[in-house]
Design a protein around this motif. Structure first.
Motif, PDB file in Angstrom:
ATOM      1  N   GLY A 157       0.886  -1.244   0.162  1.00 20.57           N
ATOM      2  CA  GLY A 157      -0.059  -0.038   0.014  1.00 20.57           C
ATOM      3  C   GLY A 157       0.861   1.270   0.018  1.00 20.57           C
ATOM      4  N   ILE A 158       2.042   1.138  -0.353  1.00 19.95           N
ATOM      5  CA  ILE A 158       3.026   2.242  -0.610  1.00 19.95           C
ATOM      6  C   ILE A 158       2.844   3.144  -2.194  1.00 19.95           C
ATOM      7  N   PRO A 159       2.308   4.246  -2.086  1.00 20.71           N
ATOM      8  CA  PRO A 159       1.922   4.588  -3.477  1.00 20.71           C
ATOM      9  C   PRO A 159       3.368   4.795  -4.400  1.00 20.71           C
ATOM     10  N   ASN A 160       3.102   4.162  -5.459  1.00 26.60           N
ATOM     11  CA  ASN A 160       3.931   4.368  -6.589  1.00 26.60           C
ATOM     12  C   ASN A 160       3.874   5.254  -7.574  1.00 26.60           C
ATOM     13  N   VAL A 161       2.378   6.002  -7.565  1.00 27.94           N
ATOM     14  CA  VAL A 161       1.878   7.263  -8.290  1.00 27.94           C
ATOM     15  C   VAL A 161       1.162   7.908  -7.624  1.00 27.94           C
ATOM     16  N   LEU A 162       1.234   9.219  -7.626  1.00 28.70           N
ATOM     17  CA  LEU A 162       0.481  10.009  -6.617  1.00 28.70           C
ATOM     18  C   LEU A 162      -0.162  10.812  -7.801  1.00 28.70           C
ATOM     19  N   PRO A 163      -1.207  11.540  -7.177  1.00 30.43           N
ATOM     20  CA  PRO A 163      -2.105  12.327  -8.179  1.00 30.43           C
ATOM     21  C   PRO A 163      -1.204  13.624  -8.346  1.00 30.43           C
ATOM     22  N   GLY A 164      -1.176  14.213  -9.537  1.00 29.75           N
ATOM     23  CA  GLY A 164      -0.194  15.243  -9.897  1.00 29.75           C
ATOM     24  C   GLY A 164       1.145  14.657 -10.520  1.00 29.75           C
ATOM     25  N   GLU A 165       1.426  13.426 -10.275  1.00 26.88           N
ATOM     26  CA  GLU A 165       2.689  12.987 -10.800  1.00 26.88           C
ATOM     27  C   GLU A 165       2.530  12.503 -12.418  1.00 26.88           C
ATOM     28  N   VAL A 166       3.577  12.163 -13.123  1.00 29.34           N
ATOM     29  CA  VAL A 166       3.285  12.127 -14.530  1.00 29.34           C
ATOM     30  C   VAL A 166       3.519  10.356 -14.478  1.00 29.34           C
ATOM     31  N   ILE A 167       2.630   9.669 -15.268  1.00 27.37           N
ATOM     32  CA  ILE A 167       2.745   8.271 -15.314  1.00 27.37           C
ATOM     33  C   ILE A 167       3.578   7.852 -16.308  1.00 27.37           C
ATOM     34  N   THR A 168       4.560   6.956 -16.090  1.00 29.63           N
ATOM     35  CA  THR A 168       5.485   6.489 -17.115  1.00 29.63           C
ATOM     36  C   THR A 168       5.515   5.032 -17.462  1.00 29.63           C
ATOM     37  N   ALA A 169       6.066   4.787 -18.462  1.00 29.93           N
ATOM     38  CA  ALA A 169       5.992   3.477 -19.129  1.00 29.93           C
ATOM     39  C   ALA A 169       6.484   2.452 -18.118  1.00 29.93           C
ATOM     40  N   GLU A 170       7.522   2.560 -17.413  1.00 31.80           N
ATOM     41  CA  GLU A 170       7.986   1.583 -16.408  1.00 31.80           C
ATOM     42  C   GLU A 170       7.043   1.429 -15.083  1.00 31.80           C
ATOM     43  N   LEU A 171       6.262   2.572 -15.061  1.00 31.91           N
ATOM     44  CA  LEU A 171       5.351   2.365 -13.820  1.00 31.91           C
ATOM     45  C   LEU A 171       4.036   1.405 -14.261  1.00 31.91           C
ATOM     46  N   ILE A 172       3.783   1.689 -15.569  1.00 28.75           N
ATOM     47  CA  ILE A 172       2.765   0.777 -16.302  1.00 28.75           C
ATOM     48  C   ILE A 172       3.024  -0.778 -16.254  1.00 28.75           C
ATOM     49  N   ASP A 173       4.269  -0.972 -16.682  1.00 28.55           N
ATOM     50  CA  ASP A 173       4.895  -2.372 -16.659  1.00 28.55           C
ATOM     51  C   ASP A 173       5.023  -2.876 -15.479  1.00 28.55           C
ATOM     52  N   PHE A 174       5.124  -1.943 -14.224  1.00 27.81           N
ATOM     53  CA  PHE A 174       5.354  -2.677 -12.843  1.00 27.81           C
ATOM     54  C   PHE A 174       4.017  -2.964 -12.289  1.00 27.81           C
ATOM     55  N   PHE A 175       3.113  -2.171 -12.742  1.00 30.66           N
ATOM     56  CA  PHE A 175       1.574  -2.447 -12.145  1.00 30.66           C
ATOM     57  C   PHE A 175       0.889  -3.663 -12.682  1.00 30.66           C
ATOM     58  N   GLN A 176       1.191  -3.727 -14.291  1.00 30.26           N
ATOM     59  CA  GLN A 176       0.521  -4.874 -15.053  1.00 30.26           C
ATOM     60  C   GLN A 176       1.221  -6.064 -14.495  1.00 30.26           C
ATOM     61  N   ARG A 177       2.681  -6.099 -14.261  1.00 32.34           N
ATOM     62  CA  ARG A 177       3.529  -7.304 -13.775  1.00 32.34           C
ATOM     63  C   ARG A 177       2.904  -7.669 -12.407  1.00 32.34           C
ATOM     64  N   THR A 178       2.572  -6.560 -11.761  1.00 32.26           N
ATOM     65  CA  THR A 178       2.168  -6.912 -10.425  1.00 32.26           C
ATOM     66  C   THR A 178       0.594  -7.622 -10.251  1.00 32.26           C
ATOM     67  N   THR A 179      -0.191  -7.004 -10.941  1.00 31.89           N
ATOM     68  CA  THR A 179      -1.702  -7.574 -11.189  1.00 31.89           C
ATOM     69  C   THR A 179      -1.667  -9.061 -11.938  1.00 31.89           C
TER      70      THR A 179
END
Length: 502
Positions: free
Chosen positions: A453-475
């Motif tokens: 539950g530690i935020p990887n993306v906050l409101p106001g931060e730019v979403i990166t390709a690295e973050l999306i890859d991390f989230f999709q591999r997590t789910t």
């Protein structure tokens, strides 16, 4: 690991009053009477009429489920609830303690809202719990982040050093308060005394999310708690390892240099966030947990022995490794929580997610946290689990659960650049877009790989390709999900509408 700055707790005898549990005892006495209950809750403790509910939670729980504002329990001055709060403050070394019935998340929101009365910028450890980010949304505070140390091999965030906090405060002399987390989900303990000295030298209070350290200070083999080391506000998730019921927690105010200013602010924020129908069951469990922690040192000794046996067995078998054995490489870590048993499963050819799933499915063993690389088992203060059962099941895990012996690890991604404040982005017009189209856009949501539950993306931060890859591999992992996502598969993300933010 610099243990010289992590004092242990001396053996102490509890004060005579600590032998009592005034709220829990009053609740039991009150509900033992033959009441005709024509008030809320609607079940009226009528277990014969509400048989399904009684079968679920027990007839005794129905009797103890009473509303607030009852004479003899919490209504009059110096009520049993008042006395229970005083005893809790004494036990943890606080000037004042509040019982919370919406978890440590409520405590984090209270602390953040309180900080808003002191200024407009909060210096925040970037790996705080998502409830602190919720507090930024509610309060409108600007955040200046101080980065924790990262074990890049395991994808674990630890804590911050006093030097790192001092550097951030120097860059933000307008700061209202500093907010740090210790211990971490993996049991890493930061130098609270050093952090408090830095904050106080800057003229601001130190707020500590000690959610995972409610048991600290109650045994000589445990680290001291944050209040005794100079923290000003401490959030304690008592239900985690302290022995109270789920969703019960405490907030402690130190008798320090900011107490006179903070106390009325906290009280107002408490009323803003606490239910007017606080659960008597949760309140009584907090009173009982305090009583047990103070008085049953032998039970804590048994818990520590069980956790030590788990770690020793992992080391002896040689297949897996103990995460805390590597804490000495990080200058921010001064001690570890001995009730946390964090295990690097990838070293034994199994991902953490797969290990957690297999232990749950095949062995009916639940662990607290799983990441791509590790699992964390926790031993509650006072519990003594069958460590042989856990170790046997752990080492029976097949190494061919879809994970090669030395797989590439799922590393913790860096956050994207900040383009808006948390509150601005949260309330801005937004839209849901396919994940691929979200790259380069500003997030409207808090997204956190959960647990922990530690935020990887906050409101106001730019979403990166690295973050999306991390989230999709997590789910994609059997026990992984992302809190705050627009959908469970991360096919879409909510972003700030480009027309509303030039």
């Amino acid at each position: 690991m610099n243990t010289t700055t992590a004092p242990s707790v001396p053996v102490r005898r509890p004060a005579p009053a600590q032998l009592d549990a005034p709220y829990a005892e009053a609740l039991r006495s009150y509900t033992a009477m033959d009441w005709m209950r024509l008030n809320v809750p609607g079940h009226g403790a009528a277990s014969e009429r509400f048989g399904a509910l009684a079968d679920l939670v027990g007839a005794a729980s129905l009797r103890l489920d009473v509303p607030p504002l009852l004479e003899g329990i919490d209504l009059e001055t110096n009520s049993p609830l008042d006395r229970a709060l005083v005893l809790a403050a004494e036990a943890w070394g606080a000037r004042r303690t509040w019982f919370l019935t919406n978890g440590a998340s409520q405590g984090n929101r209270i602390a953040t809202v309180t900080a808003r009365a002191l200024g407009e910028t909060l210096v925040v450890q970037r790996s705080v719990h998502s409830s602190v980010i919720d507090g930024l949304v509610l309060s409108g505070l600007r955040a200046a982040f101080v980065r924790p140390s990262i074990d890049s091999a395991l994808g674990i965030a630890h804590g911050v050093t006093a030097t790192e906090l001092a550097d951030t405060l120097t860059a933000h002399p307008e700061a209202a308060a500093a907010y740090v987390v210790t211990p971490s989900y993996f049991g890493a303990v930061a130098d609270v005394r050093g952090l408090a000295d830095v904050a106080h030298d800057a003229g601001i209070p130190l707020i500590v999310d000690e959610a995972w350290g409610a048991h600290f200070g109650f045994h000589p083999d445990l680290p001291a708690n944050a209040l005794t080391l100079g923290a000003d506000i401490v959030v304690s998730s008592t239900h985690k390892l302290g022995g109270s019921l789920t969703q019960s927690a405490m907030l402690h105010l130190a008798d320090g240099p900011f107490a006179d200013t903070l106390e009325p602010l906290i009280q107002r924020a408490f009323h803003l966030t606490q239910s007017t129908s606080a659960s008597a069951l949760l309140l009584a469990s907090l009173d009982t947990a305090r009583h047990t922690l103070v008085n049953d040192t032998d039970a804590l000794s048994a818990s520590l022995a069980a956790a030590d046996s788990m770690r020793a067995a992992v080391r002896a078998a040689g297949r897996f490794s103990v995460v805390s054995d590597g804490f000495g490489r990080f200058p921010d870590i001064v001690a570890s929580d001995p009730l946390r048993v964090a295990i690097d499963t990838r070293s034994g050819g199994v991902s953490g997610h797969q290990a957690r799933w297999q232990l749950m499915k095949e062995d009916r063993i639940l662990v607290e946290v799983a990441t791509d690389a590790a699992i964390v088992a926790v031993v509650g203060a006072g519990s003594a689990p069958d460590h042989d059962r856990f170790i046997t099941a752990l080492h029976a895990l097949p190494a061919d659960l879809g994970t090669p012996t030395e797989p590439p690890r799922l590393r913790l991604p860096s956050p994207g650049p900040v383009r808006m404040t948390t509150r601005e982005a949260f309330f801005a017009p937004s839209r849901t877009v396919p994940a691929a189209e979200a790259v380069g856009r500003i997030s409207a949501d808090t997204l956190a790989a959960y647990p922990p539950g530690i935020p990887n993306v906050l409101p106001g931060e730019v979403i990166t390709a690295e973050l999306i890859d991390f989230f999709q591999r997590t789910t994609a992992a059997p026990t992984g999900h992302v809190r705050g996502a627009a959908g469970p598969d991360l096919a879409t993300l909510r972003v700030v509408d480009a027309t509303s933010h030039g």
